[in-house]
Design a protein around this motif. Sequence first.
Motif, PDB file in Angstrom:
ATOM      1  N   ASN A 141     -80.077 -40.800  33.525  1.00 28.04           N
ATOM      2  CA  ASN A 141     -81.103 -41.187  32.557  1.00 28.04           C
ATOM      3  C   ASN A 141     -80.773 -40.673  31.161  1.00 28.04           C
ATOM      4  OD1 ASN A 141     -83.858 -42.340  32.079  1.00 28.04           O
ATOM      5  ND2 ASN A 141     -84.293 -40.237  31.496  1.00 28.04           N
ATOM      6  N   VAL A 142     -80.336 -39.414  31.088  1.00 23.55           N
ATOM      7  CA  VAL A 142     -79.978 -38.837  29.788  1.00 23.55           C
ATOM      8  C   VAL A 142     -78.786 -39.574  29.184  1.00 23.55           C
ATOM      9  CG1 VAL A 142     -79.088 -36.777  28.641  1.00 23.55           C
ATOM     10  CG2 VAL A 142     -80.926 -36.565  30.317  1.00 23.55           C
ATOM     11  N   THR A 143     -77.777 -39.836  30.015  1.00 22.01           N
ATOM     12  CA  THR A 143     -76.601 -40.563  29.534  1.00 22.01           C
ATOM     13  C   THR A 143     -76.974 -41.963  29.067  1.00 22.01           C
ATOM     14  OG1 THR A 143     -75.230 -39.354  31.123  1.00 22.01           O
ATOM     15  CG2 THR A 143     -74.286 -41.335  30.149  1.00 22.01           C
ATOM     16  N   ALA A 144     -77.815 -42.633  29.852  1.00 22.63           N
ATOM     17  CA  ALA A 144     -78.225 -43.994  29.505  1.00 22.63           C
ATOM     18  C   ALA A 144     -78.992 -44.025  28.187  1.00 22.63           C
ATOM     19  CB  ALA A 144     -79.078 -44.582  30.629  1.00 22.63           C
ATOM     20  N   LYS A 145     -79.798 -43.002  27.926  1.00 21.54           N
ATOM     21  CA  LYS A 145     -80.559 -42.966  26.672  1.00 21.54           C
ATOM     22  C   LYS A 145     -79.636 -42.904  25.465  1.00 21.54           C
ATOM     23  CE  LYS A 145     -84.925 -40.927  28.232  1.00 21.54           C
ATOM     24  NZ  LYS A 145     -85.815 -39.741  28.144  1.00 21.54           N
ATOM     25  N   PHE A 146     -78.592 -42.079  25.569  1.00 21.97           N
ATOM     26  CA  PHE A 146     -77.644 -41.981  24.459  1.00 21.97           C
ATOM     27  C   PHE A 146     -76.968 -43.331  24.205  1.00 21.97           C
ATOM     28  CE2 PHE A 146     -77.645 -37.323  25.352  1.00 21.97           C
ATOM     29  CZ  PHE A 146     -77.931 -36.896  24.065  1.00 21.97           C
ATOM     30  N   ILE A 147     -76.499 -43.955  25.275  1.00 22.02           N
ATOM     31  CA  ILE A 147     -75.800 -45.236  25.129  1.00 22.02           C
ATOM     32  C   ILE A 147     -76.762 -46.322  24.657  1.00 22.02           C
ATOM     33  CG2 ILE A 147     -74.450 -46.990  26.340  1.00 22.02           C
ATOM     34  CD1 ILE A 147     -73.533 -44.824  28.273  1.00 22.02           C
ATOM     35  N   TYR A 148     -77.962 -46.332  25.220  1.00 23.22           N
ATOM     36  CA  TYR A 148     -78.980 -47.334  24.877  1.00 23.22           C
ATOM     37  C   TYR A 148     -79.330 -47.271  23.389  1.00 23.22           C
ATOM     38  CZ  TYR A 148     -83.522 -49.742  25.090  1.00 23.22           C
ATOM     39  OH  TYR A 148     -84.587 -50.587  24.891  1.00 23.22           O
ATOM     40  N   THR A 149     -79.547 -46.055  22.894  1.00 26.68           N
ATOM     41  CA  THR A 149     -79.881 -45.884  21.479  1.00 26.68           C
ATOM     42  C   THR A 149     -78.714 -46.279  20.587  1.00 26.68           C
ATOM     43  OG1 THR A 149     -81.346 -44.054  22.071  1.00 26.68           O
ATOM     44  CG2 THR A 149     -80.712 -44.241  19.762  1.00 26.68           C
ATOM     45  N   TRP A 150     -77.506 -45.963  21.038  1.00 32.85           N
ATOM     46  CA  TRP A 150     -76.323 -46.314  20.252  1.00 32.85           C
ATOM     47  C   TRP A 150     -76.122 -47.827  20.196  1.00 32.85           C
ATOM     48  CZ3 TRP A 150     -71.485 -48.279  22.153  1.00 32.85           C
ATOM     49  CH2 TRP A 150     -70.484 -48.354  21.184  1.00 32.85           C
ATOM     50  N   VAL A 151     -76.402 -48.521  21.301  1.00 33.85           N
ATOM     51  CA  VAL A 151     -76.194 -49.970  21.356  1.00 33.85           C
ATOM     52  C   VAL A 151     -77.252 -50.722  20.547  1.00 33.85           C
ATOM     53  CG1 VAL A 151     -76.187 -51.990  22.878  1.00 33.85           C
ATOM     54  CG2 VAL A 151     -74.992 -49.905  23.565  1.00 33.85           C
ATOM     55  N   LEU A 152     -78.520 -50.377  20.745  1.00 29.10           N
ATOM     56  CA  LEU A 152     -79.601 -51.134  20.109  1.00 29.10           C
ATOM     57  C   LEU A 152     -80.015 -50.573  18.750  1.00 29.10           C
ATOM     58  CD1 LEU A 152     -81.878 -51.936  23.179  1.00 29.10           C
ATOM     59  CD2 LEU A 152     -80.168 -53.384  22.077  1.00 29.10           C
ATOM     60  N   GLY A 153     -79.678 -49.316  18.505  1.00 29.80           N
ATOM     61  CA  GLY A 153     -79.991 -48.734  17.204  1.00 29.80           C
ATOM     62  C   GLY A 153     -81.478 -48.746  16.903  1.00 29.80           C
ATOM     63  N   LYS A 154     -81.835 -49.239  15.718  1.00 27.99           N
ATOM     64  CA  LYS A 154     -83.233 -49.255  15.283  1.00 27.99           C
ATOM     65  C   LYS A 154     -83.876 -50.634  15.422  1.00 27.99           C
ATOM     66  CE  LYS A 154     -82.558 -45.505  11.945  1.00 27.99           C
ATOM     67  NZ  LYS A 154     -82.694 -45.074  10.523  1.00 27.99           N
ATOM     68  N   SER A 155     -83.291 -51.474  16.238  1.00 26.92           N
ATOM     69  CA  SER A 155     -83.866 -52.804  16.424  1.00 26.92           C
ATOM     70  C   SER A 155     -85.177 -52.714  17.201  1.00 26.92           C
ATOM     71  CB  SER A 155     -82.883 -53.704  17.179  1.00 26.92           C
ATOM     72  OG  SER A 155     -82.725 -53.255  18.514  1.00 26.92           O
ATOM     73  N   ARG A 156     -85.946 -53.783  17.170  1.00 26.94           N
ATOM     74  CA  ARG A 156     -87.248 -53.779  17.839  1.00 26.94           C
ATOM     75  C   ARG A 156     -87.109 -53.701  19.354  1.00 26.94           C
ATOM     76  NH1 ARG A 156     -88.941 -58.678  19.959  1.00 26.94           N
ATOM     77  NH2 ARG A 156     -87.522 -60.439  19.645  1.00 26.94           N
ATOM     78  N   HIS A 157     -85.933 -54.051  19.871  1.00 29.73           N
ATOM     79  CA  HIS A 157     -85.724 -54.024  21.319  1.00 29.73           C
ATOM     80  C   HIS A 157     -85.681 -52.599  21.868  1.00 29.73           C
ATOM     81  CE1 HIS A 157     -84.840 -58.292  21.089  1.00 29.73           C
ATOM     82  NE2 HIS A 157     -83.923 -58.048  20.157  1.00 29.73           N
ATOM     83  N   THR A 158     -85.429 -51.635  20.985  1.00 31.06           N
ATOM     84  CA  THR A 158     -85.307 -50.251  21.447  1.00 31.06           C
ATOM     85  C   THR A 158     -86.616 -49.727  22.017  1.00 31.06           C
ATOM     86  OG1 THR A 158     -83.644 -49.861  19.729  1.00 31.06           O
ATOM     87  CG2 THR A 158     -84.610 -47.922  20.776  1.00 31.06           C
ATOM     88  N   HIS A 159     -87.732 -50.076  21.386  1.00 32.79           N
ATOM     89  CA  HIS A 159     -89.029 -49.524  21.793  1.00 32.79           C
ATOM     90  C   HIS A 159     -90.016 -50.591  22.254  1.00 32.79           C
ATOM     91  CE1 HIS A 159     -87.753 -45.680  20.162  1.00 32.79           C
ATOM     92  NE2 HIS A 159     -87.429 -46.275  19.020  1.00 32.79           N
ATOM     93  N   SER A 160     -89.555 -51.814  22.446  1.00 37.34           N
ATOM     94  CA  SER A 160     -90.454 -52.892  22.864  1.00 37.34           C
ATOM     95  C   SER A 160     -90.046 -53.426  24.232  1.00 37.34           C
ATOM     96  CB  SER A 160     -90.430 -54.032  21.835  1.00 37.34           C
ATOM     97  OG  SER A 160     -90.787 -53.562  20.554  1.00 37.34           O
ATOM     98  N   HIS A 161     -91.016 -54.015  24.925  1.00 34.86           N
ATOM     99  CA  HIS A 161     -90.744 -54.611  26.237  1.00 34.86           C
ATOM    100  C   HIS A 161     -90.168 -56.013  26.027  1.00 34.86           C
ATOM    101  CE1 HIS A 161     -92.586 -51.469  28.671  1.00 34.86           C
ATOM    102  NE2 HIS A 161     -93.559 -51.426  27.789  1.00 34.86           N
ATOM    103  N   THR A 162     -88.875 -56.075  25.768  1.00 37.58           N
ATOM    104  CA  THR A 162     -88.207 -57.358  25.573  1.00 37.58           C
ATOM    105  C   THR A 162     -87.155 -57.556  26.655  1.00 37.58           C
ATOM    106  OG1 THR A 162     -86.497 -56.429  24.126  1.00 37.58           O
ATOM    107  CG2 THR A 162     -88.542 -57.167  23.077  1.00 37.58           C
ATOM    108  N   VAL A 163     -86.788 -58.807  26.846  1.00 34.24           N
ATOM    109  CA  VAL A 163     -85.769 -59.120  27.848  1.00 34.24           C
ATOM    110  C   VAL A 163     -84.443 -58.458  27.486  1.00 34.24           C
ATOM    111  CG1 VAL A 163     -84.437 -60.976  28.920  1.00 34.24           C
ATOM    112  CG2 VAL A 163     -86.878 -61.298  28.450  1.00 34.24           C
ATOM    113  N   ILE A 164     -84.110 -58.488  26.206  1.00 36.13           N
ATOM    114  CA  ILE A 164     -82.851 -57.872  25.766  1.00 36.13           C
ATOM    115  C   ILE A 164     -82.885 -56.362  25.991  1.00 36.13           C
ATOM    116  CG2 ILE A 164     -81.402 -57.383  23.757  1.00 36.13           C
ATOM    117  CD1 ILE A 164     -82.127 -60.107  22.649  1.00 36.13           C
TER     118      ILE A 164
END
Length: 276
Positions: A141-164
């Motif tokens: 989970n910790v590893t995924a959070k780092f990668i997830y934030t790096w991939v999506l950055g500050k886009s709306r998909h980072t904190h929203s329930h979107t398919v992407i």
Amino acid sequence: MGIAIILFLVFAGIEKAPLYGYRGSYPADGPVKTYAFPLPGTTWVACMNAVLNITFLWVPQILFPTFIAEMEKPQDFPKALAVLTAISAILFIVPPAIGFRYLGQYSTAPAFGSLGVVSYKKASFGFVIVPTLIIGVIYANVTAKFIYTWVLGKSRHTHSHTVIGWGVWGAIMVGIYLLAYIFSEVIPSMGDFLSLLSATFDSFFGFIYFAIAYWQLNRGSLFSGLGRSVNTMFNIFIFIVGLFVLGPGLYAAVEAIIADYSGSTTPAFTCANMAI
């Protein structure tokens, strides 16, 4: 995990003799002996692997930023860290010392594998399964959070329930677990696997990263006063230790894996029965 540790200590104390060690089954390597220093003939690789295994246990620092960010009161983290350190010191020193007292040179990684009675092994290992899964989920989970934030950055998909957003998160988790499965199959020894992880990741996230962070926070005033100078020298030492764990440590871990495959090691991705 606590129940597993207690059972292991009890079983190690009441059984007549351990089952086997890395240098042969009991009593091929003689009676159980305990010692404070490596035995004559112990190789550099074996010594370094022991250091790397211990380092792996004591280096959870990369998890700290994520935990602090999720705390209701981040300012309480030093208190939590103090409690964690105290409990870890007890759990990581007392049980291994007692286990080594009864297993001696027949100790394996994990130590449960050295127990001489199969039912003792199964009882101990049974209580390890769930904590192991929980630990794996935390690290993933910790590893995924780092990668997830790096991939999506500050886009709306980072904190929203979107398919992407959910799709990226799911793909990252699948990739992490798939990679973990491959490594667990390719590297036959748990101890050598931990050594590889320690040399590859703990060298940076446990030592080098924090020494560099100290330099970034205090550059320009690294030697402004006695206290700061002592801290600076200490962080230089930490940086050197990190390089040592990364260089010679990684060499030792790889050599240990090569030695595994030069012996009677079960091939990777086999369907052979590996039950205890």
